[in-house]
Structures are given as structure tokens and as C-alpha cells.
Design a protein around this motif. Structure first.
Motif, mmCIF file in Angstrom:
data_model
loop_
_atom_site.group_PDB
_atom_site.id
_atom_site.type_symbol
_atom_site.label_atom_id
_atom_site.label_comp_id
_atom_site.label_asym_id
_atom_site.label_seq_id
_atom_site.Cartn_x
_atom_site.Cartn_y
_atom_site.Cartn_z
ATOM 1 N N GLY A 580 -2.379 -8.058 4.182
ATOM 2 C CA GLY A 580 -2.454 -6.599 4.260
ATOM 3 C C GLY A 580 -2.430 -6.138 5.714
ATOM 4 N N ARG A 581 -3.208 -6.811 6.540
ATOM 5 C CA ARG A 581 -3.268 -6.387 7.947
ATOM 6 C C ARG A 581 -1.965 -6.683 8.653
ATOM 7 N NH1 ARG A 581 -8.405 -8.522 7.810
ATOM 8 N NH2 ARG A 581 -9.836 -6.900 7.091
ATOM 9 N N ARG A 582 -1.338 -7.800 8.281
ATOM 10 C CA ARG A 582 -0.063 -8.121 8.910
ATOM 11 C C ARG A 582 0.983 -7.062 8.519
ATOM 12 N NH1 ARG A 582 1.869 -13.063 6.662
ATOM 13 N NH2 ARG A 582 0.049 -14.107 7.536
ATOM 14 N N TYR A 583 0.923 -6.631 7.261
ATOM 15 C CA TYR A 583 1.893 -5.650 6.743
ATOM 16 C C TYR A 583 1.734 -4.309 7.460
ATOM 17 C CZ TYR A 583 4.356 -2.857 3.195
ATOM 18 O OH TYR A 583 5.225 -2.023 2.537
ATOM 19 N N LYS A 584 0.489 -3.901 7.658
ATOM 20 C CA LYS A 584 0.254 -2.608 8.318
ATOM 21 C C LYS A 584 -1.068 -2.756 9.071
ATOM 22 C CE LYS A 584 1.049 2.251 7.292
ATOM 23 N NZ LYS A 584 -0.032 2.945 8.025
ATOM 24 N N SER A 585 -0.978 -2.933 10.401
ATOM 25 C CA SER A 585 -2.151 -3.341 11.167
ATOM 26 C C SER A 585 -3.262 -2.290 11.126
ATOM 27 C CB SER A 585 -1.758 -3.634 12.614
ATOM 28 O OG SER A 585 -1.171 -2.467 13.181
ATOM 29 N N ASP A 586 -2.884 -0.991 10.990
ATOM 30 C CA ASP A 586 -3.931 0.030 10.990
ATOM 31 C C ASP A 586 -4.287 0.504 9.580
ATOM 32 O OD1 ASP A 586 -1.553 1.247 10.441
ATOM 33 O OD2 ASP A 586 -1.935 3.018 11.696
ATOM 34 N N ALA A 587 -3.896 -0.298 8.580
ATOM 35 C CA ALA A 587 -4.164 0.119 7.199
ATOM 36 C C ALA A 587 -5.671 0.191 6.951
ATOM 37 C CB ALA A 587 -3.522 -0.870 6.231
#
Lengths: 715, 715
Positions: A580-587
Motif C-alpha cells: 500500500g505504501r509503495r503504491y501511494k506513499s502518502d496514502a
């Protein structure tokens, strides 16, 4: 009392802008009113003074001596506001503004309409138009239009003057006229639903016809009012409609023609069906339907018999029967036996009944065979096709015979309790026997397809009435009484956090408020919790990342399936969070949702979207390839009751998939219908919701499982 | 030289059975011949003697002084054989038997036809009928029918006299006539394909129309000859056909009407498409198509522009465009700029181009806008809809203007290289300007749908010609040259054993003879062999029982999947044999077939069945739910070449499944097409085969795998 009574049954009419200039609308309308012999007082208002058609004129409406029920306004837009103020002062009950130059020209015109409406509302005066071609009402012999209209069994409400001309041109050639006729123009005040509602009360109307380019909607309620009004009227009087803008290119063209905001064609089509309206494609078909309902008894079923003196025409009618949703079954042995006594051995009698040359020897075979068919309880309607009407050309003896037989047939048909429609290749010539038949309750068409299509509509109407009755009921699944407040609390929390997308755990809790039997879910915020939750759930578990910033969970590597141990749950938690963090770091990641993994059933979709015209809708379809490749989905305007939801499911082409295809067990269709029904109630009650997407929903042998749920709020 | 030249262009005609009795066929036909001024010698043969219409009569054909190209025979069946003998003796080249009482009445009549045909063949005389309504040929001004027919651009071949009357009745009102017209009756000798073939050579025919109830077939070659003849003719002259008996009930009715053995409707429909024939549903549509091809240039593409003076009619035309396979794209910026210069700002110009009231101010906007549209290279055809033709009613000035503008438009259209069709609500009134337009190359319709549907046919014909050209090629997959002998050896062995069902190993070996890249299979006859074969194959293996007595292997417990060791192969062998014997104790079991188990792809079906009319056919469809629930299959009459097979695959509604739906990789469509093509060649070469069923075939990313194969021979 209907607001439209003063419009369709005025005791007095004032024409404002009456004119003696024969190139002006004010002249043509005056002429129509006088020549059509309006059964009430006519007042002409004209600033030029003098007499018009032998009647005095008045300088303004305030000078008119008597009360005025209806004002027809044919003046330039710049005078409209003061004239309307005067009408209100005078106590005029309704007005038709036929002038152009209003909302259809742009923002200034729209602003003018807003002011007009303000004045009208103040005076409790209902207004038709502006930018319309007037009104006709047989009840008062009032022709407040510039078209030559005649009394008759149809009512017609139109959004286009040109189509009024088109339809009337063809109606005349069929000797069909109107009870009520109205062109509604810009629909500033009075809209389709008002007219549809009025026609419910008009006993002279045998069929209501609509020509629609789009509804004018200022709020979703306008769309819903139309559906509700149509449902009530259609249960009593059949309604047929043309709605243009069906194709993508047509919708684009309609938008540039009427300026109306185009809603989705699929939803409009569904709404028409839901409203009990028979949708047709062309003015010709509209009149075919009108003629049938004007002349015929409705059919109680779909089983027709074809009687023909042309073998090919008989077969063609039988072919079309299937196309137009009729059945042409083999006639009963009893009926065949009776026909055998009448006809020669070479005549086919199974259905079609083919007279095959016998009429030349004895014209009465038509009458005798028709009698047998009308008498057969397994026959719901009879279609006569072929060459009747042409025998007269052969000899004077045949001419007389053809007329005698026609009279006898017509008598039998009028006494029978089922419809008969006819096709003759000679219909375009209008031979006298066909004219007689047509004037006495049997529509006669020139084309076989038109005859059969029309019988199909007659037969469909009994089904339609039945489903309107069913769907008028209140049958709903049980839902918790506190559902709305509880669900609103969830939605409000989402809104408070500045979001419009619900995460899956939130969406699931909303569904749970509505009593949907959705699996328990657990939100793990660390690996230990994940392990603990696994212990609770056991078996195989699905884990999904929960974040308002990650909508496409699979793309983000945010889904893990088949987790079957505490350790695996722990590992999966870490992996999903990392992905998840790799996909969108500020998610903003809320955690990982865990649910039991159920055995998959037949993949379905249940959803809702918001339509510009009709507001919240509900959708059901088969998932996967069916929706992606075949677009196999059913729509309704929400809310709907259980019978409607059952019929949505039956509409699906791939229904067989749910009924146990390929040796599998049938799915729980009732559970599907309940879920569709609850979603439709939910989106109707929670108007913050813009979209619902339950996809996939697995239909199971017993109950169903909602494997993913998405809810989006209006922005 | 065509056999039909003496029929359509005779130098001399003898009417046998000429009569002065005005109630007789022999009188009516004599009258038609004389009144229509046949351009050749007429001889009346009558046993009553005397003169008829100023011409002498002869007691029999042998007494006729000159040569006779065509004999029209109107005598009772009991005299037919002797009269035909006399015709042959006289050297008559062709005959039309209009009398009834032959094959249509039963076995005796059929026997009589057999004898008639024998006589005709002996004398090399071709025969039309019996039981028909004659022939018309504009080339010789010959009306050998009893219907009032006129010369013109259509040719019409019919199986029903009543439809001849129907179509002619409507053709007259459109001023359309015929080059060749023939009713073919019982098709004893001359059949559809003979007439279709003749029309290929007739340059006066702009369009060929067929009304079909069924082909008369004595061998499959009759069906194939029809397809071949139509293909050749359609490449030059468009062919449109009505074929009745489309529905199940219609097919039943057609069978009892014509007595013709009904083949499958699906196959007939496919055959018509394959033959390049445009199938229509009704006589009205048939004439619409005829009128269009008679008057218009074909369209080079599907992009149409709509020009209208009625906004609603314009939108409706645009809606129908999509329905009838046309596109109404947004017009180019350049074209819109030109239109903007002509029209007022409120007129929509994107497409439709809506004149929106401007013609009342300046009628020439029609002409100028049409000019712009005809000039646009991105527009393939123009449809004008609305109210043109009604302006004349408003004033004399408009009447003159409407005619002047019509003349100018017609001139521009005749110079342009694209078709224009028109619809006007005033068409039924036949105003003079519309009559002028209609007589000068622009069909004018009363209904919008008819106009757009017809443009759709004009546009479709260029595609149709292109695909006829493509499919006329010889592109075939490579097949072993000794395929036929080798495969026949397998089939002969099966026949020799008294069977019609091939077991799977046999079916597979036949496919292998045709070069189909089918997996190696091994027939184990005991458990040890099974273990040995497993060693050879390795990985995962499928095992299936092989027995001509067990067709449903799965039901019999005769299939084992995922066998992955020698021991399991051994066990599976024993189990399958046991199951087989339990299922059918006296089954002749050949052993157990073993093949490698390939990864599954997209499930397809490829097959062949035998049609009563057209012989061997080939079928392609998606398997599983697609075939079971959606009946999503394409058919062709075999054999077909590669372009046809590619188009079969493109026809499938679920094509997306093969193109990589839901993120999967696209399948090898070329390999599928090759397999379909080879099967079609195989069933054409091996006429012992009644049925082939490759089901399932798994379409893979590269190549395909045939997981099960079944072949059945004719019994």
C-alpha cells in the motif's frame, strides 16, 4: 380538481394578441377557435381594436367583461411580463404562451421565464409553454392551435410542433382524432407529468400518446413525478411514447436541439418500462398502437390464430408473431375438426388457417372460420392477413359478397371478447369493405409486420397492467427501523473527515444498518491484531487493505486470499501495508480488513448510480464477462419493491446461469432480489449517496455473499 | 449461352390452351401477351379453333408454322404429357407450365412431374413451373403472366403468386417496374439458382429481388448451386430476399404451405449471408431496397450526414443511424465553418444539420447546405428529413421556390459521387417537388426509419462486395495431400464394423489426417500399458474410456483427470473399466485413451452438422455458458476459406472473451480460424460424415488444444 381543467375545459377563452393580419399567429389561432366552434365565450384582446371574425376586440384583458378561464398569449416576449401581471389581476386560471423567444434562446430567455413563473405562481395560474403550438380539447370543441385537429379517442402530448404536424397528417388518413392534444414547449410550468395526470381523469381518451425529447427537470422529483403519474394513468389507459435521443449520436443531437440535459438512455428506457409506457420507435408505430387501442379490445394472452387466403402471408404473419412476442400455437383438435368441416382437404388448418383458394368458390369461409377461431378459448386474438378487399375487383358479385361477409365478420368480432386485427395488400386502395371493417372496430393495415406488431402490443398490455398492479404493492424485505439514523451517522463521519469515498469497512457497516446479512469484518491495525483476528475467524481468510486513497486494491497489491494460519495473517498484514505504501506513499491507510473467505457462487453485480433526470437508480447484472462483454444488466429508478426486483432478475439474458446451468444447483434468486430491493430503498433514503457498487456479489444455493462493497457520496 | 435465354428473350411464343373464355387462364394470358405488345411471333394453340385477339389459332403445337422458342402451357394435368411430347417433337426450347394440379397435390402429382421432367430432359427443353403465374421480360416486352407488369430496373423471382400481386401493387405506386419477373412454382426443373444465374447476364437489372419459401433440393448440390450463383451475381448486382419460415411456428407453417422440407433457419440465414444476399423481413422493405439500388449510387462507407428542417426528425434519423449500422459523426471543423456561414447562429450544425426555421426566410439554405455536405470527403451519404414538400401549401411563391430548389438539389446529387435519400412527412401526398426528386435519382420515403434503413443497406453493400471478393479467394491452411485417402481408410474401417459412431481415438486420427495439430493419444488395453504410457507422457494425464457404446463418458464415470503417477494410471485404468462395465454391461470397450493434460484456455466449440438443404455445414462458438445460455454461435455452409472463418469468429458476441477479457492475454484467433477452415474442408471432402463435435476446444495464447472430439457418420 385538476389544475388542468381550466386549460382543457375552459368556459371562456381570451386570445391576447389576436390579429387581423393573416400572416400572424394571432390570426391563425383566432380563426381556429372560431371555425372549430368553441363551446364557450371567446374574447379577442388586440391593441389594434376593431372586430375580428364578427367578434369585438378588447384593448387588454382587464377590459374583458366576463371571467376568463384560459388566456392564449401570442405576443412578443418584451410585453409578456406586463400581460401576465394583468392576467393574474384578472384572475385568469390558466394560460398558454405560444410565442417564441424565451428559454430556448439562451440565458436571458431563461431569466425571463423565471420571472414569468414567479408571476404565474403568485396568481395561482398554470402556464403551458412558452414556445409551443397550443392545445386542442374535444370536450369543449376548442382548437387553440394552428393545426386542423379533429375529435377522437387519442390524446397526444408533444414536445415538437413538427411532430404534431407529422402525426396529425397520418392520423387524418386513418380517421383518428383527439380528446386532448397539447404541445408543451419549454415546459416552464406545466410538464409531461401534469398532462399525463390530467388524462387519467379523461374518460374519452382510449390511448395516450407522448412524443418526448427529454423531461425538463429542476429536481429529481420531476422525473419521479412523471413515473408515478404514468403508472397511475397506464393502469387505466394505455400510454405509448416516442423518446428520441436513443443512440449516442442521437442524444448529442437531442441535447443541441432541445437544450435539455440528457440523462442516460438506458435509465430513461428503464423508467418508461417501469412507468408502464409502451415505447415505440416511429410516428407510424405510434399511430398503429393508437389505432389498435382505439378500436380493439385488449387481448388476454399471447396466443394468436392467423387466418389467411395467402399462404405466404400467413407464414409471414406467423414469423412475425415470434418477433413481436406472440405465440401461434397449433390449434386444438376440436378447433381443427370444426375447420376441417368448413374447408377443403388441401387447406392447412393447424395455424395459420389457410383458405388456399376456397374464397373464390365460397367467400363465406372467411366468416365461418373466423367464427370458429373467435370461439376457441385457447385463442386470445385473431390476425387476418392476405387479399381480402381485392375480390371486388374480380366481379360485381364478389364486391357485394365481400361487403356482406365483412358486415357479418364485424358483427361477430364486436360480440367476441378478443381483438382482431387485419392486413390486406389492398388496404392502400381503401376498398369499401375494408373501410367498413376499419370503421367498425378492426384496424386494417397494409403491411403484415404492422398488423402483427400491433397485436403484440395489444397482448402485451394485459401483462403490463398485471405487473403495474404487482409493482404497486408494498412488498419489501424486513429492514431495521433505525437503519436511516444509524447509516447517516456513518455517512456524516465520512463527510466530516472531508471524504466522499467510503472505505470498505464503512460501506459494509452502512449495508449492515440496512439489515443486509453481510459477513463480519475485522480491521487489523497491526500484525498481532491480524493474528488474533485470524484465530477468531479461522478457516480461510481474505485480507484487504483499507484506505480512502487506494480505490483499486488489487492493482495496489492490497488483497491477499486463502490466508489459513495466524503466521500467514501476520505476514500478509505486513506485506499488504508495504504494498500500500509503495503504491501511494502518502496514502492514509486505516489498516487491513479481514473476512472469512466463502466458497464462490455465480458472480453478480448489484449497484446504484445517480441519473440526471430520475435521481438514484438501482442496477442488477451478472458479473465478470457478462457485464464486461455483454453489458447484461437491468436498471430501475429507485426505490423498487420486491416484485420489481424479481422482474429485474428475470430480465437478464444470462438468467440461466442463476437457474442452475451446466448441472450446478439453482441460486437463491429471492436473496438476490431482496438485496437489490434493500439497496434501492437505501439509496432512496440516503440521498447523500451517489454510487453503490457491490461487485462481486456471489449468488449461492442459499443466500449470497457480498465480496466487495464500495459507496461514494455526492461531492 | 444461358438456358434461360429462350425463356426471357424468345423470338416466338406459343400459348397452348389459349381460350376465348374470359374466365380462363388461357384467355388472360393471351390478353397479356397481345396487349403488352410482345416483340415477336405469337401463336395461339387451341382445340376450339377460330381467331383470338385477331390472331389465328392452331389445333396443336405441331401445326404452328414457325419455330417456337417458348411454350406457355395452360391445360389440365391429364393432357400434359402428350402436349409436352409434342413440344419436344416440335423442338420447343423452353416451357412455362402455369396449370395447377401437380406435385403440390400429393404423390400422384409428384409422379406426373417426374415423367414431365423426363420428357423435357429428353428434348433439352427447360421448364418453369408447374403451378406458377408465369413470366415477364422487358427485353421482349413479353408479359406471359396475368398480372399487369411494367418495365423497369428490378428483377423479381418469386415462389408465390400472391406476393407477386402484393409487391407489384406497391411497386406501381413507386413507379418501379421489372426487367425480368418470374414465378417459379413447384421448381420441377428450373429453380432459384437458374434465375439468379440468368440475371447476372442481364445488364438492365439494377437489383434482384427474391421471395423464397424454401429451396427445392433433390441433392445437397442444389443448395450449393444457389449459394454459388448468388455469390457471382451479388458481386455485380445487389440481391435482396425475403425468406419466410423464420420462426419455429413459421417454419411449421411454411412446411405445410409449400410441402418443402424445412432445413434449419439458422443455416438458411447463414447461407444467405454467405451468398451475399441482403435479407429483409417484409415486402415493404424489399421495395425500399429495390428503389434505393434502382436510383442511388452505392455509398462508399457508413458515415452519413443528416440535413433537416425538423429538429425532432433530425434526432430521430440520427437514432436510427445507429440501429441500421450507420454512423452520424460530428462534422469536420471545415464543414461546420462553411455551414455556419450559411445558417443562423441558433441552427445546430454538428450533425444533424438543423435548418431550424431558416427555410421560411430563404429556401435556398437546403441547396447550399446539401452542397457543403456532398462536398465533404468525410461524408459517405446524406439523408434529408423533415418537412420538405409541404412549403408549397403555404403560398404560391413557396411552391415555385420549392420546385426550383428541388431541381438544383437533384442536379448536385446527380453530379456527386454519393447517395442521398430523403424523408418527408408530405410524401404520402405526392407533392410535385417530391415527385420530381423521386423521379430523378433520390428515393423519397414517408417514414424516417425507412429512409435511414435504406441508406444502411446502400452503405452495407460496399462491405458486402468487399467480403464477397475476399471470400472468393483460395486462402486455405496447409493440409496433407493424402488426407482424404487416409481418413477414408479410418472411416471405412468404422463402417466395416457396422458402426456410425467413431470412438475418440478414431476421431482424433481422422483429424490428424487433415493436419490438425492434435495431441498424441495412447490407447491402453490393460493396467500395465496404462502405466507404461504414463511414463511416456509424464506430467498430468487425462484418461478416458473408449467405447462405441458409451457416448456420454462423464455420465458413465469414464473420465479421470490429473493422473500424475504410474500407480495412479494403473488404478485409474481399472476404475474406468469397472465403471464402464457397470454403466453398460455389454459395452464393447476398446480400452482407455491417455493424453497429456494441457492448461485450459478459453472454451470454444467447433463442429459440423448436416443440413437438409445445404449439406455439410461448419460451426464455431464459445463453449460453456456462451453456447448453452446465449446460443452464441456462427454457421457457414462448408467448405469455407480462411477469410470466411475469420469473419465467423468476429461474428461471435462474446468475441471479447478471445481478445483478452479481464486482463488475460488474447487468444490465437488465427489458429481457431485454421481449425474451423480445415473442419469445413474435411466435411466437404468426406461426405460420409454427418456430424463433428470438437467440444471443448481450448483457445490458447498460442495455438489451441482439442480436448474432446466426436465424429458421427451418416446412418
Amino acid at each position: 380538481m385538476s389544475d388542468l381543467l381550466p386549460l382543457f375545459q375552459p368556459k371562456s377563452v381570451a386570445l391576447i394578441g389576436a390579429s387581423s393580419n393573416s400572416k400572424k399567429y394571432g390570426y391563425w389561432t383566432a380563426k381556429s377557435l372560431v371555425e372549430n366552434k368553441f363551446e364557450g365565450d371567446i374574447y379577442f384582446v388586440s391593441r389594434s381594436g376593431g372586430e375580428l371574425f364578427g367578434l369585438p376586440t378588447y384593448p387588454d384583458i382587464l377590459e374583458v367583461p366576463g371571467e376568463v378561464d384560459l388566456a392564449i398569449i401570442a405576443i412578443a416576449p418584451k410585453f409578456i411580463l406586463s400581460v401576465m401581471e394583468q392576467c393574474v389581476e384578472k384572475g385568469v386560471k390558466s394560460a398558454i404562451v405560444v410565442s417564441t423567444g424565451f428559454g430556448e434562446t439562451g440565458p436571458e430567455g431563461k431569466e425571463l421565464e423565471r420571472k414569468m413563473l414567479e408571476i404565474a405562481r403568485k396568481g395561482n395560474m398554470r402556464v403551458q409553454g412558452p414556445n409551443c403550438m397550443g392545445t386542442y380539447s374535444a370536450a369543449k370543441s376548442m382548437n387553440a392551435s394552428i393545426i386542423d385537429l379533429a375529435p377522437g379517442p387519442m390524446s397526444l402530448v408533444l414536445q415538437s410542433g413538427n411532430f404534431g404536424i407529422d402525426i396529425n397528417f397520418n392520423a387524418k388518413s386513418r380517421n383518428l382524432g383527439y380528446s386532448c392534444w397539447a404541445t408543451i414547449g419549454n415546459q416552464m410550468d406545466l410538464r409531461f407529468h401534469d398532462f399525463v395526470e390530467y388524462v387519467e381523469t379523461d374518460d374519452e381518451t382510449k390511448v395516450l400518446l407522448l412524443y418526448m425529447e427529454g423531461l425538463r427537470v429542476e429536481s429529481e422529483e420531476d422525473g419521479r413525478k412523471f413515473i408515478e403519474a404514468a403508472k397511475r394513468t397506464a393502469a387505466k389507459t394505455p400510454i405509448a411514447a416516442i423518446k428520441i435521443g436513443r443512440s449516442a449520436a442521437g442524444a448529442r443531437a437531442a441535447a443541441s436541439h432541445t437544450g435539455s440535459l440528457a440523462g442516460s438512455e438506458k435509465i430513461f428506457d428503464a423508467a418508461l418500462k417501469q412507468a408502464g409506457i409502451i415505447r415505440v420507435d416511429s410516428p407510424g408505430q405510434l399511430l398503429d398502437v393508437a389505432e389498435a387501442f382505439s378500436k380493439c379490445k385488449p387481448a388476454n394472452g399471447k396466443r394468436i390464430a392467423v387466418l389467411t387466403d395467402g399462404g405466404g402471408h400467413g407464414v409471414m404473419a406467423t414469423d412475425f408473431a415470434e418477433k413481436f412476442n406472440l405465440e401461434a400455437p397449433v390449434l386444438s383438435d376440436a378447433t381443427q375438426a370444426k375447420l376441417q368441416e368448413i374447408l377443403m382437404p388441401h387447406c392447412p388448418i393447424k395455424n395459420p388457417v389457410d383458405l388456399a383458394g376456397t374464397p373464390e368458390a365460397d367467400m363465406w369461409v372467411f366468416d365461418r372460420c373466423l367464427d370458429v377461431l373467435l370461439d376457441d378459448p385457447d385463442v386470445d386474438g385473431v390476425i387476418i392477413v392476405g387479399l381480402y378487399g381485392g375480390y371486388a375487383d374480380l366481379s360485381e358479385e364478389f364486391r357485394v359478397l365481400e361487403m356482406d361477409v365483412a358486415k357479418s365478420m364485424v358483427k361477430k368480432i364486436s360480440e367476441a371478447n378478443k381483438p382482431v386485427v387485419m392486413q390486406s395488400i389492398y388496404q392502400p386502395q381503401h376498398p369499401e369493405c375494408l373501410e367498413y371493417i376499419s370503421e367498425n372496430g378492426v384496424p386494417v393495415f397494409g403491411a403484415v409486420d404492422a398488423a402483427v406488431r400491433t397485436m403484440g402490443v395489444l397482448a402485451g398490455y394485459s401483462d403490463l397492467k398485471k405487473s403495474l398492479q404487482e409493482e404497486a404493492g408494498e412488498e419489501l424485505p424486513v429492514m431495521p427501523s433505525d437503519r436511516k439514523e444509524k447509516a447517516e451517522a456513518v455517512l456524516n463521519a465520512v463527510k466530516a473527515s472531508g471524504r466522499t469515498n467510503l472505505v470498505e469497512t464503512e460501506a459494509r457497516s452502512v449495508l449492515r444498518c440496512y439489515g443486509l446479512d453481510i459477513m463480519e469484518d475485522y480491521l487489523a491495525t497491526n500484525a498481532d491484531e491480524a493474528a488474533d483476528f485470524y484465530k477468531k475467524i479461522g478457516g480461510k481468510v481474505v485480507m484487504k487493505i483499507v484506505s480512502p486513497d487506494i480505490l483499486h486494491k488489487t492493482d495496489a497489491g492490497g488483497v491477499a486470499l486463502n490466508i489459513d494460519s495466524e503466521d500467514k495473517a501476520r505476514d500478509a498484514f505486513e506485506q499488504l501495508m508495504k504494498n500500500g505504501r509503495r503504491y501511494k506513499s502518502d496514502a492514509d491507510i486505516f489498516g487491513v480488513m479481514m473476512t472469512a473467505m466463502l466458497p464462490g457462487g455465480v458472480e453478480c453485480i448489484i449497484g446504484s448510480s445517480h441519473d440526471n433526470t430520475f435521481g438514484p437508480t438501482v442496477m442488477f447484472g451478472l458479473g465478470g464477462i457478462f457485464v464486461e462483454i455483454l453489458k447484461d444488466v437491468a436498471f430501475r429508478v429507485a426505490p423498487v419493491n420486491m416484485p420489481s426486483c424479481r422482474s429485474m432478475i428475470r430480465e437478464i439474458k444470462g438468467l440461466g446461469m442463476l437457474q442452475g446451468a451446466r448441472g450446478s444447483k439453482p441460486c437463491d434468486l429471492e436473496a438476490l432480489a431482496e438485496t437489490v430491493c434493500i439497496i434501492s430503498q437505501m439509496v432512496n433514503e440516503l440521498r447523500d449517496i451517489a454510487e453503490v457498487d457491490l461487485n462481486p456479489v456471489f449468488a449461492l444455493e442459499k443466500s449470497l455473499s457480498i465480496a466487495d462493497a464500495r459507496i461514494v457520496l455526492h461531492g
